[in-house]
Design an enzyme around this catalytic site. Sequence first.
Site, mmCIF file in Angstrom:
data_model
loop_
_atom_site.group_PDB
_atom_site.id
_atom_site.type_symbol
_atom_site.label_atom_id
_atom_site.label_comp_id
_atom_site.label_asym_id
_atom_site.label_seq_id
_atom_site.Cartn_x
_atom_site.Cartn_y
_atom_site.Cartn_z
ATOM 1 N N ALA A 84 24.086 69.284 -14.018
ATOM 2 C CA ALA A 84 23.272 70.312 -13.371
ATOM 3 C C ALA A 84 21.860 70.353 -13.932
ATOM 4 O O ALA A 84 21.619 69.934 -15.052
ATOM 5 C CB ALA A 84 23.937 71.664 -13.528
ATOM 6 N N THR A 85 20.956 70.883 -13.118
ATOM 7 C CA THR A 85 19.557 70.747 -13.486
ATOM 8 C C THR A 85 18.652 71.423 -12.461
ATOM 9 O O THR A 85 19.114 71.821 -11.392
ATOM 10 C CB THR A 85 19.233 69.245 -13.547
ATOM 11 N N THR A 86 17.360 71.505 -12.755
ATOM 12 C CA THR A 86 16.379 71.797 -11.708
ATOM 13 C C THR A 86 15.192 70.872 -11.877
ATOM 14 O O THR A 86 14.603 70.792 -12.968
ATOM 15 C CB THR A 86 15.868 73.253 -11.789
ATOM 16 N N LYS A 132 14.017 64.718 -18.087
ATOM 17 C CA LYS A 132 14.518 64.313 -16.773
ATOM 18 C C LYS A 132 13.411 63.779 -15.878
ATOM 19 O O LYS A 132 13.654 63.410 -14.738
ATOM 20 C CB LYS A 132 15.182 65.503 -16.081
#
Lengths: 274, 255
Positions: free
Chosen positions: B31-33, B64
Amino acid sequence: MYEEPYKWVEAVGNRRQYLDEQFKQGSPVVAVAYETGILLLTVSKGTPKLYEIYDRLALGGMGHPADLEKLRFSLLEMAHVEGFNRSPSDVTGGRMVKYGIAPVIKQAFEEVFKAPFIVKILLAELGQKAGKDAFLTINYDGTFEEGTHCAVLAASPAVEQEMVTYLRQPPTEGWSLEQAIGAAVRAWAVGDRAQRRMSEDVRENQESKADPTRARDEKNDAAALYSHLRETVAEKTIECALLDRQQGGFSKYRALTSDELGRLLPRDMKASLT
Amino acid sequence: MQGDFFQLLKEQGYQFGVPAAAGSEVDIPNATTILAFKYRDGVLVAGDRRATAGNTVMYDRTDKVLEIDRHSVMAIAGVPATAYEMARILEHSFKYYRRTQLQELSFEGKLRALSKLLKENVAAALAGTGAVAPIFAGYDLEQGAAKTYFYDILGAEFEGVEYAVSGSGSPTIRGILHYLNTWGEQPLSEMQEEQAAIQALRLLTSAAEFDSATGGVNREANLYPVIKFITASGVRTMPDTQLKPLFEMKVARHV
Protein backbone atom coordinates in the site's frame (compact mmCIF):
# COMPACT_ATOMS: atom_id res chain seq x y z
CA MET A 1 48.42 -26.08 -45.68
CA TYR A 2 48.88 -24.83 -42.12
CA GLU A 3 49.08 -28.22 -40.41
CA GLU A 4 52.77 -27.88 -39.83
CA PRO A 5 53.61 -25.65 -36.84
CA TYR A 6 56.15 -23.48 -38.63
CA LYS A 7 53.63 -22.73 -41.36
CA TRP A 8 51.18 -21.58 -38.73
CA VAL A 9 53.82 -19.28 -37.22
CA GLU A 10 54.51 -17.97 -40.67
CA ALA A 11 50.83 -17.40 -41.32
CA VAL A 12 50.45 -15.46 -38.08
CA GLY A 13 53.51 -13.43 -39.05
CA ASN A 14 51.98 -12.59 -42.42
CA ARG A 15 48.80 -11.62 -40.68
CA ARG A 16 50.71 -9.22 -38.46
CA GLN A 17 52.22 -7.60 -41.52
CA TYR A 18 48.83 -7.36 -43.19
CA LEU A 19 47.25 -5.80 -40.12
CA ASP A 20 50.08 -3.32 -39.57
CA GLU A 21 49.46 -2.15 -43.11
CA GLN A 22 45.74 -1.60 -42.39
CA PHE A 23 46.36 0.91 -39.61
CA LYS A 24 48.82 3.15 -41.44
CA GLN A 25 46.11 5.49 -42.69
CA GLY A 26 44.16 5.39 -39.42
CA SER A 27 43.54 8.34 -37.18
CA PRO A 28 45.22 8.11 -33.75
CA VAL A 29 43.13 8.28 -30.57
CA VAL A 30 44.16 10.15 -27.42
CA ALA A 31 42.73 9.75 -23.91
CA VAL A 32 43.99 11.84 -21.05
CA ALA A 33 42.88 12.60 -17.50
CA TYR A 34 42.05 16.15 -16.51
CA GLU A 35 40.95 17.81 -13.30
CA THR A 36 37.45 16.33 -13.08
CA GLY A 37 37.51 13.43 -15.50
CA ILE A 38 38.85 11.92 -18.69
CA LEU A 39 38.99 13.40 -22.16
CA LEU A 40 38.99 11.33 -25.35
CA LEU A 41 39.88 12.89 -28.67
CA THR A 42 40.36 11.84 -32.25
CA VAL A 43 39.90 13.24 -35.72
CA SER A 44 37.38 11.36 -37.78
CA LYS A 45 36.20 11.27 -41.33
CA GLY A 46 32.47 10.55 -41.17
CA THR A 47 32.12 7.49 -38.94
CA PRO A 48 32.50 8.26 -35.25
CA LYS A 49 35.28 6.54 -33.33
CA LEU A 50 34.37 7.44 -29.74
CA TYR A 51 31.51 5.74 -27.91
CA GLU A 52 29.79 5.38 -24.56
CA ILE A 53 29.99 1.84 -23.15
CA TYR A 54 28.71 2.12 -19.60
CA ASP A 55 28.16 4.60 -16.78
CA ARG A 56 31.87 5.22 -16.34
CA LEU A 57 33.33 3.55 -19.43
CA ALA A 58 34.18 5.08 -22.79
CA LEU A 59 35.58 3.50 -25.92
CA GLY A 60 37.90 4.83 -28.57
CA GLY A 61 38.78 2.77 -31.62
CA MET A 62 40.96 2.56 -34.68
CA GLY A 63 40.43 0.26 -37.62
CA HIS A 64 37.55 -1.13 -39.61
CA PRO A 65 34.17 0.37 -38.66
CA ALA A 66 32.30 -2.95 -39.01
CA ASP A 67 34.75 -4.76 -36.72
CA LEU A 68 34.69 -1.93 -34.24
CA GLU A 69 30.91 -2.02 -34.24
CA LYS A 70 30.86 -5.76 -33.57
CA LEU A 71 33.19 -5.46 -30.58
CA ARG A 72 31.38 -2.38 -29.33
CA PHE A 73 28.15 -4.39 -29.23
CA SER A 74 29.70 -7.27 -27.35
CA LEU A 75 31.15 -4.82 -24.83
CA LEU A 76 27.76 -3.15 -24.44
CA GLU A 77 26.01 -6.47 -23.96
CA MET A 78 28.51 -7.67 -21.43
CA ALA A 79 28.53 -4.42 -19.47
CA HIS A 80 24.76 -4.08 -19.27
CA VAL A 81 24.00 -7.68 -18.39
CA GLU A 82 26.70 -7.58 -15.71
CA GLY A 83 25.53 -4.20 -14.41
CA PHE A 84 21.99 -5.52 -14.16
CA ASN A 85 22.77 -8.93 -12.66
CA ARG A 86 25.38 -7.67 -10.22
CA SER A 87 25.77 -3.92 -9.89
CA PRO A 88 27.05 -1.03 -11.99
CA SER A 89 30.16 -0.81 -9.82
CA ASP A 90 31.12 -4.35 -10.84
CA VAL A 91 31.36 -3.28 -14.47
CA THR A 92 35.04 -2.39 -14.59
CA GLY A 93 37.27 -1.78 -17.58
CA GLY A 94 39.70 -4.43 -16.43
CA ARG A 95 37.07 -7.17 -16.33
CA MET A 96 35.56 -6.14 -19.67
CA VAL A 97 38.95 -6.33 -21.34
CA LYS A 98 40.63 -9.28 -19.64
CA TYR A 99 37.70 -11.68 -19.53
CA GLY A 100 35.59 -10.11 -22.23
CA ILE A 101 36.97 -8.93 -25.54
CA ALA A 102 40.75 -9.49 -25.35
CA PRO A 103 40.38 -13.29 -25.58
CA VAL A 104 37.92 -12.91 -28.46
CA ILE A 105 40.31 -10.66 -30.39
CA LYS A 106 43.23 -12.98 -29.73
CA GLN A 107 41.33 -16.00 -30.92
CA ALA A 108 40.22 -14.29 -34.11
CA PHE A 109 43.80 -13.19 -34.72
CA GLU A 110 45.23 -16.68 -34.38
CA GLU A 111 42.58 -18.55 -36.32
CA VAL A 112 44.40 -18.13 -39.57
CA PHE A 113 41.56 -19.49 -41.71
CA LYS A 114 39.20 -16.76 -40.56
CA ALA A 115 39.37 -13.01 -40.82
CA PRO A 116 40.93 -11.19 -37.86
CA PHE A 117 39.42 -8.10 -36.29
CA ILE A 118 40.99 -5.04 -37.83
CA VAL A 119 40.77 -2.98 -34.65
CA LYS A 120 42.73 -1.41 -31.87
CA ILE A 121 40.68 -0.48 -28.85
CA LEU A 122 41.09 1.97 -26.04
CA LEU A 123 38.87 1.73 -22.98
CA ALA A 124 38.88 4.59 -20.48
CA GLU A 125 37.37 4.09 -17.05
CA LEU A 126 36.48 6.98 -14.79
CA GLY A 127 37.47 6.23 -11.20
CA GLN A 128 35.38 7.28 -8.23
CA LYS A 129 38.15 9.70 -7.28
CA ALA A 130 40.71 11.63 -9.27
CA GLY A 131 43.84 9.56 -9.80
CA LYS A 132 41.85 6.31 -9.77
CA ASP A 133 41.11 6.37 -13.50
CA ALA A 134 42.13 3.39 -15.62
CA PHE A 135 43.21 3.36 -19.24
CA LEU A 136 43.30 0.09 -21.17
CA THR A 137 44.40 -0.51 -24.71
CA ILE A 138 44.02 -3.70 -26.72
CA ASN A 139 46.03 -4.42 -29.83
CA TYR A 140 44.72 -6.34 -32.84
CA ASP A 141 46.35 -9.54 -31.51
CA GLY A 142 44.56 -9.34 -28.17
CA THR A 143 47.48 -8.11 -26.08
CA PHE A 144 46.38 -5.45 -23.65
CA GLU A 145 48.09 -2.83 -21.59
CA GLU A 146 46.89 -0.91 -18.59
CA GLY A 147 48.00 2.57 -17.72
CA THR A 148 47.20 5.62 -15.64
CA HIS A 149 46.75 9.28 -16.60
CA CYS A 150 46.80 8.76 -20.35
CA ALA A 151 46.71 6.26 -23.21
CA VAL A 152 46.83 6.43 -26.98
CA LEU A 153 46.17 4.35 -30.08
CA ALA A 154 48.26 4.74 -33.21
CA ALA A 155 49.52 2.77 -36.20
CA SER A 156 52.60 1.35 -34.47
CA PRO A 157 54.03 1.00 -30.95
CA ALA A 158 56.80 3.47 -31.85
CA VAL A 159 54.28 6.17 -32.77
CA GLU A 160 52.26 5.44 -29.66
CA GLN A 161 55.42 5.82 -27.59
CA GLU A 162 56.17 9.16 -29.20
CA MET A 163 52.67 10.43 -28.44
CA VAL A 164 52.75 9.29 -24.82
CA THR A 165 56.16 10.88 -24.34
CA TYR A 166 54.77 14.11 -25.73
CA LEU A 167 51.71 13.95 -23.46
CA ARG A 168 53.84 13.29 -20.40
CA GLN A 169 56.36 16.07 -21.04
CA PRO A 170 54.64 18.45 -18.69
CA PRO A 171 53.11 16.76 -15.66
CA THR A 172 49.62 15.70 -16.71
CA GLU A 173 47.99 15.97 -13.30
CA GLY A 174 45.50 18.69 -12.51
CA TRP A 175 44.97 19.91 -16.06
CA SER A 176 41.91 21.98 -16.79
CA LEU A 177 39.66 20.72 -19.58
CA GLU A 178 41.00 23.42 -21.87
CA GLN A 179 44.60 22.45 -21.18
CA ALA A 180 43.79 18.80 -21.70
CA ILE A 181 42.12 19.48 -25.05
CA GLY A 182 45.10 21.53 -26.19
CA ALA A 183 47.53 18.79 -25.19
CA ALA A 184 45.37 16.04 -26.71
CA VAL A 185 44.99 17.75 -30.06
CA ARG A 186 48.75 18.40 -30.23
CA ALA A 187 49.49 14.79 -29.22
CA TRP A 188 47.16 13.69 -32.02
CA ALA A 189 49.19 15.84 -34.43
CA VAL A 190 52.43 14.27 -33.14
CA GLY A 191 51.00 10.84 -33.85
CA ASP A 192 49.48 11.66 -37.22
CA ARG A 193 52.71 13.30 -38.38
CA ALA A 194 54.78 10.33 -37.23
CA GLN A 195 52.49 7.97 -39.12
CA ARG A 196 52.80 9.99 -42.32
CA ARG A 197 56.55 10.09 -41.87
CA MET A 198 56.54 6.33 -41.42
CA SER A 199 54.78 5.68 -44.71
CA GLU A 200 56.98 8.20 -46.52
CA ASP A 201 60.09 6.51 -45.14
CA VAL A 202 58.87 3.20 -46.47
CA ARG A 203 58.31 4.72 -49.88
CA GLU A 204 61.74 6.33 -49.88
CA ASN A 205 63.39 3.15 -48.72
CA GLN A 206 61.88 1.39 -51.64
CA GLU A 207 63.36 4.01 -53.89
CA SER A 208 66.61 3.49 -51.95
CA LYS A 209 67.04 7.17 -51.16
CA ALA A 210 66.53 6.88 -47.45
CA ASP A 211 67.78 9.73 -45.34
CA PRO A 212 67.56 8.73 -41.68
CA THR A 213 68.43 12.20 -40.39
CA ARG A 214 65.58 14.01 -42.08
CA ALA A 215 62.79 12.75 -39.87
CA ARG A 216 64.57 13.75 -36.70
CA ASP A 217 64.62 17.41 -37.74
CA GLU A 218 60.90 17.84 -37.16
CA LYS A 219 60.13 19.76 -34.01
CA ASN A 220 57.32 19.03 -31.62
CA ASP A 221 56.73 22.69 -30.82
CA ALA A 222 53.18 23.95 -30.72
CA ALA A 223 53.45 26.13 -33.83
CA ALA A 224 54.69 23.26 -35.98
CA LEU A 225 51.97 20.98 -34.67
CA TYR A 226 49.25 23.55 -35.30
CA SER A 227 50.46 24.01 -38.82
CA HIS A 228 50.29 20.25 -39.31
CA LEU A 229 46.73 20.29 -37.97
CA ARG A 230 45.84 23.12 -40.31
CA GLU A 231 46.82 20.95 -43.25
CA THR A 232 45.17 17.73 -42.09
CA VAL A 233 42.04 18.56 -40.13
CA ALA A 234 40.41 20.90 -42.65
CA GLU A 235 37.95 18.40 -44.13
CA LYS A 236 37.52 16.18 -41.11
CA THR A 237 35.94 16.63 -37.70
CA ILE A 238 37.61 16.74 -34.35
CA GLU A 239 35.67 14.34 -32.18
CA CYS A 240 35.80 14.79 -28.45
CA ALA A 241 34.05 13.02 -25.56
CA LEU A 242 34.25 13.32 -21.79
CA LEU A 243 33.75 11.14 -18.77
CA ASP A 244 33.11 13.83 -16.21
CA ARG A 245 32.89 13.19 -12.48
CA GLN A 246 30.89 16.40 -12.02
CA GLN A 247 28.11 15.33 -14.35
CA GLY A 248 24.85 14.59 -12.51
CA GLY A 249 23.23 11.16 -12.67
CA PHE A 250 24.92 7.80 -13.10
CA SER A 251 26.05 8.12 -16.70
CA LYS A 252 29.17 10.22 -16.83
CA TYR A 253 29.76 10.13 -20.58
CA ARG A 254 29.13 13.19 -22.73
CA ALA A 255 30.15 14.03 -26.28
CA LEU A 256 31.30 17.63 -26.69
CA THR A 257 29.24 19.60 -29.20
CA SER A 258 31.06 21.43 -31.96
CA ASP A 259 30.19 24.76 -30.29
CA GLU A 260 31.76 23.72 -27.01
CA LEU A 261 34.77 22.35 -28.80
CA GLY A 262 35.10 25.59 -30.74
CA ARG A 263 35.32 27.48 -27.46
CA LEU A 264 37.77 25.06 -25.85
CA LEU A 265 40.27 24.44 -28.64
CA PRO A 266 43.54 26.35 -28.34
CA ARG A 267 43.22 29.84 -29.78
CA ASP A 268 46.31 29.53 -31.99
CA MET A 269 44.73 26.57 -33.65
CA LYS A 270 41.29 28.04 -34.12
CA ALA A 271 42.77 30.94 -36.04
CA SER A 272 44.39 28.45 -38.32
CA LEU A 273 41.23 26.44 -38.87
CA THR A 274 38.86 29.22 -39.81
CA MET B 1 15.82 -5.65 -33.69
CA GLN B 2 18.95 -4.72 -31.85
CA GLY B 3 18.99 -2.54 -28.78
CA ASP B 4 16.38 -4.46 -26.77
CA PHE B 5 17.84 -5.11 -23.35
CA PHE B 6 14.87 -7.07 -22.01
CA GLN B 7 15.14 -9.47 -24.95
CA LEU B 8 18.85 -9.81 -24.27
CA LEU B 9 18.16 -10.67 -20.62
CA LYS B 10 15.67 -13.33 -21.63
CA GLU B 11 18.14 -14.85 -24.06
CA GLN B 12 20.52 -15.13 -21.13
CA GLY B 13 17.96 -17.15 -19.21
CA TYR B 14 16.47 -14.41 -17.09
CA GLN B 15 12.89 -14.96 -15.95
CA PHE B 16 10.51 -12.22 -15.03
CA GLY B 17 6.96 -12.26 -13.74
CA VAL B 18 6.86 -15.88 -12.63
CA PRO B 19 3.98 -16.27 -10.16
CA ALA B 20 4.59 -17.85 -6.79
CA ALA B 21 2.39 -20.79 -5.75
CA ALA B 22 -1.20 -19.61 -5.63
CA GLY B 23 -3.12 -19.64 -2.38
CA SER B 24 -0.16 -19.03 -0.14
CA GLU B 25 -1.35 -16.56 2.45
CA VAL B 26 1.42 -14.11 3.01
CA ASP B 27 1.15 -10.45 3.79
CA ILE B 28 2.93 -8.74 0.97
CA PRO B 29 3.83 -5.09 1.32
CA ASN B 30 1.77 -3.12 -1.19
CA ALA B 31 0.00 0.00 0.00
CA THR B 32 1.06 3.52 -0.72
CA THR B 33 0.19 6.91 -2.17
CA ILE B 34 1.97 8.30 -5.20
CA LEU B 35 1.00 11.25 -7.34
CA ALA B 36 2.21 13.27 -10.29
CA PHE B 37 0.94 16.53 -11.74
CA LYS B 38 2.11 19.03 -14.29
CA TYR B 39 3.13 22.45 -13.05
CA ARG B 40 4.53 25.50 -14.80
CA ASP B 41 8.05 24.21 -15.58
CA GLY B 42 7.41 20.50 -15.96
CA VAL B 43 6.02 17.70 -13.88
CA LEU B 44 6.17 17.00 -10.15
CA VAL B 45 6.19 13.43 -8.85
CA ALA B 46 5.78 12.66 -5.16
CA GLY B 47 5.32 9.66 -2.93
CA ASP B 48 5.01 8.82 0.76
CA ARG B 49 7.63 6.61 2.34
CA ARG B 50 5.74 3.88 4.14
CA ALA B 51 5.82 0.21 3.18
CA THR B 52 3.21 -1.99 4.85
CA ALA B 53 2.43 -5.68 4.95
CA GLY B 54 -1.07 -6.27 6.24
CA ASN B 55 -1.28 -4.35 9.49
CA THR B 56 2.45 -4.12 9.92
CA VAL B 57 4.50 -1.12 8.98
CA MET B 58 7.49 -2.74 7.32
CA TYR B 59 9.59 0.30 6.67
CA ASP B 60 9.22 4.04 6.92
CA ARG B 61 11.98 5.27 4.64
CA THR B 62 11.06 3.69 1.32
CA ASP B 63 11.85 5.66 -1.80
CA LYS B 64 9.00 5.06 -4.21
CA VAL B 65 9.87 7.77 -6.69
CA LEU B 66 12.66 6.32 -8.78
CA GLU B 67 14.76 8.19 -11.29
CA ILE B 68 14.97 6.00 -14.40
CA ASP B 69 17.05 8.34 -16.52
CA ARG B 70 17.84 12.04 -16.83
CA HIS B 71 14.29 12.88 -17.93
CA SER B 72 11.99 10.22 -16.58
CA VAL B 73 10.76 8.97 -13.27
CA MET B 74 8.73 5.95 -12.26
CA ALA B 75 6.71 6.08 -9.06
CA ILE B 76 5.71 2.72 -7.69
CA ALA B 77 2.62 1.37 -5.97
CA GLY B 78 2.23 -2.33 -5.34
CA VAL B 79 4.62 -5.12 -4.51
CA PRO B 80 8.02 -3.47 -4.01
CA ALA B 81 10.13 -6.47 -5.02
CA THR B 82 8.55 -6.56 -8.48
CA ALA B 83 8.40 -2.79 -8.78
CA TYR B 84 12.09 -2.31 -8.00
CA GLU B 85 12.97 -5.06 -10.43
CA MET B 86 10.92 -3.33 -13.12
CA ALA B 87 12.67 -0.05 -12.40
CA ARG B 88 16.05 -1.75 -12.73
CA ILE B 89 15.11 -3.37 -16.01
CA LEU B 90 13.80 -0.07 -17.38
CA GLU B 91 16.87 1.85 -16.30
CA HIS B 92 19.15 -0.61 -18.04
CA SER B 93 16.88 -0.85 -21.10
CA PHE B 94 16.95 2.91 -21.69
CA LYS B 95 20.71 3.11 -21.17
CA TYR B 96 21.30 0.13 -23.40
CA TYR B 97 19.11 1.49 -26.15
CA ARG B 98 20.79 4.90 -26.07
CA ARG B 99 24.29 3.44 -26.11
CA THR B 100 23.71 0.85 -28.81
CA GLN B 101 21.49 2.90 -31.13
CA LEU B 102 23.32 6.17 -30.46
CA GLN B 103 20.06 8.00 -29.90
CA GLU B 104 17.66 8.43 -27.02
CA LEU B 105 14.66 6.07 -26.84
CA SER B 106 11.53 8.09 -27.66
CA PHE B 107 9.15 8.90 -24.83
CA GLU B 108 6.55 6.66 -26.41
CA GLY B 109 9.10 3.88 -26.59
CA LYS B 110 9.76 4.28 -22.88
CA LEU B 111 6.05 4.05 -22.08
CA ARG B 112 5.74 0.90 -24.17
CA ALA B 113 8.70 -0.66 -22.39
CA LEU B 114 6.96 -0.31 -19.03
CA SER B 115 3.67 -1.54 -20.47
CA LYS B 116 5.44 -4.61 -21.83
CA LEU B 117 6.96 -5.42 -18.44
CA LEU B 118 3.56 -5.15 -16.77
CA LYS B 119 2.07 -7.47 -19.34
CA GLU B 120 4.81 -10.03 -18.77
CA ASN B 121 3.95 -9.75 -15.10
CA VAL B 122 0.21 -10.41 -15.37
CA ALA B 123 0.40 -13.98 -14.06
CA ALA B 124 2.26 -12.90 -10.95
CA ALA B 125 -0.06 -9.93 -10.51
CA LEU B 126 -3.14 -12.11 -10.60
CA ALA B 127 -1.61 -14.69 -8.27
CA GLY B 128 -1.35 -11.85 -5.77
CA THR B 129 2.41 -11.88 -5.46
CA GLY B 130 3.46 -9.23 -7.91
CA ALA B 131 0.82 -6.60 -8.63
CA VAL B 132 2.30 -3.21 -9.51
CA ALA B 133 0.38 -0.11 -10.64
CA PRO B 134 3.01 2.53 -11.37
CA ILE B 135 3.05 6.12 -12.56
CA PHE B 136 5.47 7.07 -15.30
CA ALA B 137 6.27 10.74 -15.70
CA GLY B 138 8.84 12.58 -17.68
CA TYR B 139 9.83 15.35 -19.98
CA ASP B 140 9.48 14.57 -23.68
CA LEU B 141 12.41 16.48 -25.16
CA GLU B 142 11.24 15.96 -28.74
CA GLN B 143 7.89 17.60 -28.10
CA GLY B 144 9.13 19.92 -25.38
CA ALA B 145 6.35 18.89 -23.02
CA ALA B 146 5.96 17.25 -19.63
CA LYS B 147 3.89 14.05 -19.53
CA THR B 148 2.30 11.82 -16.92
CA TYR B 149 0.92 8.33 -17.35
CA PHE B 150 -0.53 5.77 -14.98
CA TYR B 151 -0.95 2.03 -15.46
CA ASP B 152 -3.23 -0.67 -14.16
CA ILE B 153 -1.73 -3.97 -13.04
CA LEU B 154 -2.40 -5.57 -16.44
CA GLY B 155 -0.31 -3.06 -18.33
CA ALA B 156 -2.91 -0.71 -19.79
CA GLU B 157 -1.51 2.79 -20.00
CA PHE B 158 -3.57 5.95 -19.43
CA GLU B 159 -2.43 9.48 -19.90
CA GLY B 160 -3.04 11.79 -16.98
CA VAL B 161 -3.60 15.02 -18.86
CA GLU B 162 -3.18 17.13 -15.74
CA TYR B 163 -2.42 14.66 -12.98
CA ALA B 164 -2.10 10.98 -12.16
CA VAL B 165 -2.43 9.10 -8.86
CA SER B 166 -1.97 5.52 -7.69
CA GLY B 167 -1.87 3.45 -4.52
CA SER B 168 -4.26 2.77 -1.66
CA GLY B 169 -4.34 6.42 -0.58
CA SER B 170 -5.08 7.72 -4.04
CA PRO B 171 -8.92 7.86 -3.91
CA THR B 172 -8.65 10.49 -1.19
CA ILE B 173 -6.42 12.82 -3.14
CA ARG B 174 -7.94 12.25 -6.53
CA GLY B 175 -10.95 14.26 -5.47
CA ILE B 176 -8.79 16.98 -3.98
CA LEU B 177 -6.75 17.24 -7.16
CA HIS B 178 -9.88 17.59 -9.24
CA TYR B 179 -11.22 20.28 -6.93
CA LEU B 180 -7.91 22.16 -6.79
CA ASN B 181 -7.42 22.08 -10.51
CA THR B 182 -10.96 23.18 -11.34
CA TRP B 183 -11.84 25.67 -8.63
CA GLY B 184 -8.54 26.45 -6.95
CA GLU B 185 -6.88 29.87 -7.10
CA GLN B 186 -4.94 28.75 -10.11
CA PRO B 187 -4.90 25.55 -12.17
CA LEU B 188 -2.11 23.09 -11.32
CA SER B 189 -0.37 23.73 -14.62
CA GLU B 190 0.22 27.39 -13.74
CA MET B 191 1.73 26.77 -10.32
CA GLN B 192 5.32 27.65 -9.66
CA GLU B 193 7.66 25.06 -8.25
CA GLU B 194 7.31 26.04 -4.59
CA GLN B 195 3.53 26.25 -4.78
CA ALA B 196 3.44 22.84 -6.43
CA ALA B 197 5.60 21.35 -3.68
CA ILE B 198 3.32 22.78 -0.99
CA GLN B 199 0.28 21.22 -2.67
CA ALA B 200 2.07 17.87 -2.97
CA LEU B 201 2.92 17.91 0.75
CA ARG B 202 -0.67 18.80 1.65
CA LEU B 203 -2.05 16.08 -0.62
CA LEU B 204 0.17 13.38 0.87
CA THR B 205 -0.65 14.55 4.38
CA SER B 206 -4.35 14.25 3.54
CA ALA B 207 -3.85 10.78 2.13
CA ALA B 208 -2.06 9.73 5.33
CA GLU B 209 -4.98 11.10 7.33
CA PHE B 210 -7.43 8.65 5.76
CA ASP B 211 -5.26 5.75 4.67
CA SER B 212 -3.42 3.82 7.35
CA ALA B 213 -1.06 2.41 4.75
CA THR B 214 0.22 5.83 3.71
CA GLY B 215 2.92 7.39 5.83
CA GLY B 216 2.66 11.06 6.68
CA VAL B 217 5.33 13.49 7.72
CA ASN B 218 7.18 12.63 10.89
CA ARG B 219 8.91 15.79 12.03
CA GLU B 220 10.59 14.25 15.07
CA ALA B 221 12.24 11.65 12.86
CA ASN B 222 12.98 14.24 10.17
CA LEU B 223 10.97 12.15 7.74
CA TYR B 224 9.46 13.84 4.70
CA PRO B 225 7.90 12.53 1.47
CA VAL B 226 10.00 12.27 -1.67
CA ILE B 227 9.32 15.04 -4.18
CA LYS B 228 11.01 15.15 -7.59
CA PHE B 229 10.71 17.73 -10.35
CA ILE B 230 11.29 16.88 -13.99
CA THR B 231 11.93 19.77 -16.33
CA ALA B 232 13.70 20.23 -19.65
CA SER B 233 16.99 20.30 -17.75
CA GLY B 234 16.42 16.94 -16.04
CA VAL B 235 15.26 15.32 -12.81
CA ARG B 236 15.81 17.10 -9.51
CA THR B 237 14.97 15.95 -5.98
CA MET B 238 13.78 18.48 -3.43
CA PRO B 239 16.17 18.21 -0.47
CA ASP B 240 14.88 17.77 3.10
CA THR B 241 16.39 21.13 3.99
CA GLN B 242 13.84 22.73 1.67
CA LEU B 243 10.95 20.40 2.54
CA LYS B 244 11.25 21.04 6.25
CA PRO B 245 10.69 24.82 6.27
CA LEU B 246 8.01 24.47 3.60
CA PHE B 247 6.15 21.98 5.75
CA GLU B 248 6.51 24.09 8.90
CA MET B 249 5.31 27.28 7.23
CA LYS B 250 2.67 26.09 4.82
CA VAL B 251 1.43 22.66 5.76
CA ALA B 252 1.55 22.08 9.53
CA ARG B 253 -1.40 23.60 11.26
CA HIS B 254 -0.48 26.18 13.84
CA VAL B 255 -2.92 26.32 16.67
